[in-house]
Design a protein around this motif. Structure first.
Motif, PDB file in Angstrom:
ATOM      1  N   GLN A 202       0.084  -3.491  -0.589  1.00  0.00           N
ATOM      2  CA  GLN A 202      -0.211  -3.830   0.799  1.00  0.00           C
ATOM      3  C   GLN A 202       0.631  -3.002   1.760  1.00  0.00           C
ATOM      4  O   GLN A 202       0.128  -2.495   2.777  1.00  0.00           O
ATOM      5  CB  GLN A 202       0.066  -5.314   1.039  1.00  0.00           C
ATOM      6  CG  GLN A 202      -0.981  -6.260   0.494  1.00  0.00           C
ATOM      7  CD  GLN A 202      -0.649  -7.693   0.854  1.00  0.00           C
ATOM      8  OE1 GLN A 202      -0.121  -8.457   0.047  1.00  0.00           O
ATOM      9  NE2 GLN A 202      -0.936  -8.076   2.074  1.00  0.00           N
ATOM     10  N   ALA A 203       1.913  -2.866   1.445  1.00  0.00           N
ATOM     11  CA  ALA A 203       2.806  -2.098   2.314  1.00  0.00           C
ATOM     12  C   ALA A 203       2.392  -0.633   2.355  1.00  0.00           C
ATOM     13  O   ALA A 203       2.435   0.003   3.428  1.00  0.00           O
ATOM     14  CB  ALA A 203       4.243  -2.230   1.822  1.00  0.00           C
ATOM     15  N   MET A 204       2.029  -0.099   1.223  1.00  0.00           N
ATOM     16  CA  MET A 204       1.562   1.294   1.184  1.00  0.00           C
ATOM     17  C   MET A 204       0.332   1.453   2.069  1.00  0.00           C
ATOM     18  O   MET A 204       0.207   2.449   2.802  1.00  0.00           O
ATOM     19  CB  MET A 204       1.245   1.694  -0.255  1.00  0.00           C
ATOM     20  CG  MET A 204       2.470   1.927  -1.120  1.00  0.00           C
ATOM     21  SD  MET A 204       2.053   2.147  -2.874  1.00  0.00           S
ATOM     22  CE  MET A 204       0.957   3.580  -2.778  1.00  0.00           C
ATOM     23  N   GLY A 205      -0.563   0.482   2.034  1.00  0.00           N
ATOM     24  CA  GLY A 205      -1.778   0.548   2.861  1.00  0.00           C
ATOM     25  C   GLY A 205      -1.446   0.597   4.344  1.00  0.00           C
ATOM     26  O   GLY A 205      -2.076   1.329   5.118  1.00  0.00           O
ATOM     27  N   ILE A 206      -0.421  -0.199   4.748  1.00  0.00           N
ATOM     28  CA  ILE A 206      -0.006  -0.198   6.158  1.00  0.00           C
ATOM     29  C   ILE A 206       0.505   1.183   6.562  1.00  0.00           C
ATOM     30  O   ILE A 206       0.154   1.711   7.627  1.00  0.00           O
ATOM     31  CB  ILE A 206       1.084  -1.268   6.384  1.00  0.00           C
ATOM     32  CG1 ILE A 206       0.507  -2.671   6.188  1.00  0.00           C
ATOM     33  CG2 ILE A 206       1.706  -1.122   7.769  1.00  0.00           C
ATOM     34  CD1 ILE A 206       1.540  -3.777   6.205  1.00  0.00           C
ATOM     35  N   ILE A 213      -1.232   9.144   5.955  1.00  0.00           N
ATOM     36  CA  ILE A 213      -0.658   9.816   4.790  1.00  0.00           C
ATOM     37  C   ILE A 213      -1.323   9.285   3.531  1.00  0.00           C
ATOM     38  O   ILE A 213      -1.998   8.246   3.540  1.00  0.00           O
ATOM     39  CB  ILE A 213       0.868   9.614   4.703  1.00  0.00           C
ATOM     40  CG1 ILE A 213       1.214   8.113   4.695  1.00  0.00           C
ATOM     41  CG2 ILE A 213       1.568  10.293   5.877  1.00  0.00           C
ATOM     42  CD1 ILE A 213       2.699   7.788   4.564  1.00  0.00           C
ATOM     43  N   ASP A 214      -1.111   9.999   2.413  1.00  0.00           N
ATOM     44  CA  ASP A 214      -1.710   9.535   1.160  1.00  0.00           C
ATOM     45  C   ASP A 214      -0.798   8.523   0.461  1.00  0.00           C
ATOM     46  O   ASP A 214       0.320   8.240   0.903  1.00  0.00           O
ATOM     47  CB  ASP A 214      -2.027  10.720   0.239  1.00  0.00           C
ATOM     48  CG  ASP A 214      -0.787  11.511  -0.168  1.00  0.00           C
ATOM     49  OD1 ASP A 214       0.348  10.976  -0.054  1.00  0.00           O
ATOM     50  OD2 ASP A 214      -0.932  12.664  -0.613  1.00  0.00           O
ATOM     51  N   PHE A 219       4.322   5.655  -0.934  1.00  0.00           N
ATOM     52  CA  PHE A 219       5.218   5.076  -1.940  1.00  0.00           C
ATOM     53  C   PHE A 219       6.597   5.716  -1.861  1.00  0.00           C
ATOM     54  O   PHE A 219       7.628   5.041  -1.998  1.00  0.00           O
ATOM     55  CB  PHE A 219       4.638   5.261  -3.342  1.00  0.00           C
ATOM     56  CG  PHE A 219       5.496   4.651  -4.423  1.00  0.00           C
ATOM     57  CD1 PHE A 219       5.522   3.282  -4.616  1.00  0.00           C
ATOM     58  CD2 PHE A 219       6.298   5.451  -5.220  1.00  0.00           C
ATOM     59  CE1 PHE A 219       6.331   2.707  -5.600  1.00  0.00           C
ATOM     60  CE2 PHE A 219       7.106   4.896  -6.199  1.00  0.00           C
ATOM     61  CZ  PHE A 219       7.121   3.515  -6.384  1.00  0.00           C
ATOM     62  N   ALA A 220       6.629   7.042  -1.613  1.00  0.00           N
ATOM     63  CA  ALA A 220       7.903   7.745  -1.504  1.00  0.00           C
ATOM     64  C   ALA A 220       8.730   7.206  -0.341  1.00  0.00           C
ATOM     65  O   ALA A 220       9.962   7.077  -0.429  1.00  0.00           O
ATOM     66  CB  ALA A 220       7.668   9.243  -1.350  1.00  0.00           C
TER      67      ALA A 220
END
Length: 249
Positions: A202-206, A213-214, A219-220
């Motif tokens: 979910q956080a990556m989607g935000i 960004i991809d 994630f990085a």
């Protein structure tokens, strides 16, 4: 385990009958196995074991202490407040039969706390609480039984209450408990891992939506904030989801 002869054991307290024969004992453990299988988690598992001990053994009180990673053992289940006192005195002083059973992966029996010489100060306090007999049995797991999960503590107000049969049944109960607790902990850990992955996703989607960004880059960013702030990755993700901001620092 001490299997010395035992004579004159007092009858089980009213309302806590011992299984009368081998078949009843086997049936009782079969019911316990089903109950442990249906338990929702570690708490429910250890409470079921402690309550079963009252029915299957010549004890008035029972409790379970569990090892915790990076911390002192925790009091996981007790059938009476007196057990919590007995446990707490040992955990605070880091000495006593429970601590010894945890460390040595071996059962420890005290036939009479009023004459116990290995831990005289603790034994005197326990005797003052009305506990005379103690049987601590380790919960040991692992393929080679090399990891102590915790200890099952059994207590009676009568001296010399636990005979060879009680020890044998307590050992079987401890084996059931060891497997059940290890399984419940593993399932809880797996559920927590799945939950963490969902949070991070979910956080990556935000981040992907906000900064175009991809997934690798998102994630990085989360990983870098986790390292820079010394915060678990799932907690960084949770904060971003809750506040729409990354942790400062």
């Amino acid at each position: 385990m001490d299997h010395s002869d035992h004579a004159g054991a007092p009858d089980a307290p009213l309302g806590r009958p011992e299984p009368a024969n081998t078949q009843e004992t086997a049936d009782a453990f079969a019911r316990l196995a089903v109950e442990l299988h249906d338990a929702d988690g570690v708490v429910e598992t250890v409470e079921a074991v402690a309550q079963f001990a009252l029915q299957a053994l010549n004890c008035s009180y029972a409790g379970i202490a569990l090892n915790s990673r990076g911390a002192r053992p925790e009091i996981a289940a007790v059938t009476d407040p007196v057990v919590a006192e007995v446990f707490e005195m040992q955990l605070a002083s880091e000495t006593g039969p429970l601590v010894t059973a945890l460390r040595d992966r071996a059962s420890v029996q005290i036939r009479d706390t009023s004459t116990e010489e290995r831990w005289p100060e603790w034994a005197a306090k326990v005797a003052a609480l009305g506990v005379r007999s103690v049987l601590d049995v380790p919960l040991v797991a692992g393929s080679q039984r090399t990891r102590t999960v915790g200890v099952l503590g059994l207590y009676s107000p009568n001296p010399d209450a636990f005979g060879a049969d009680d020890e044998a049944i307590a050992y079987i109960l401890a084996r059931h408990a060891s497997v059940a607790v290890a399984t419940a902990r593993h399932e809880a850990s797996m559920a927590q891992a799945v939950d963490a992955r969902k949070l991070v996703g979910q956080a990556m989607g935000i981040l992907m939506e906000r900064f175009a960004i991809d997934g690798d880059r998102a994630f990085a960013i989360l990983k870098r904030y986790s390292q820079d702030t010394n915060t678990k990755l799932r907690d960084v993700a949770q904060q971003l989801i809750d506040t729409r901001r990354l942790p400062s620092g």
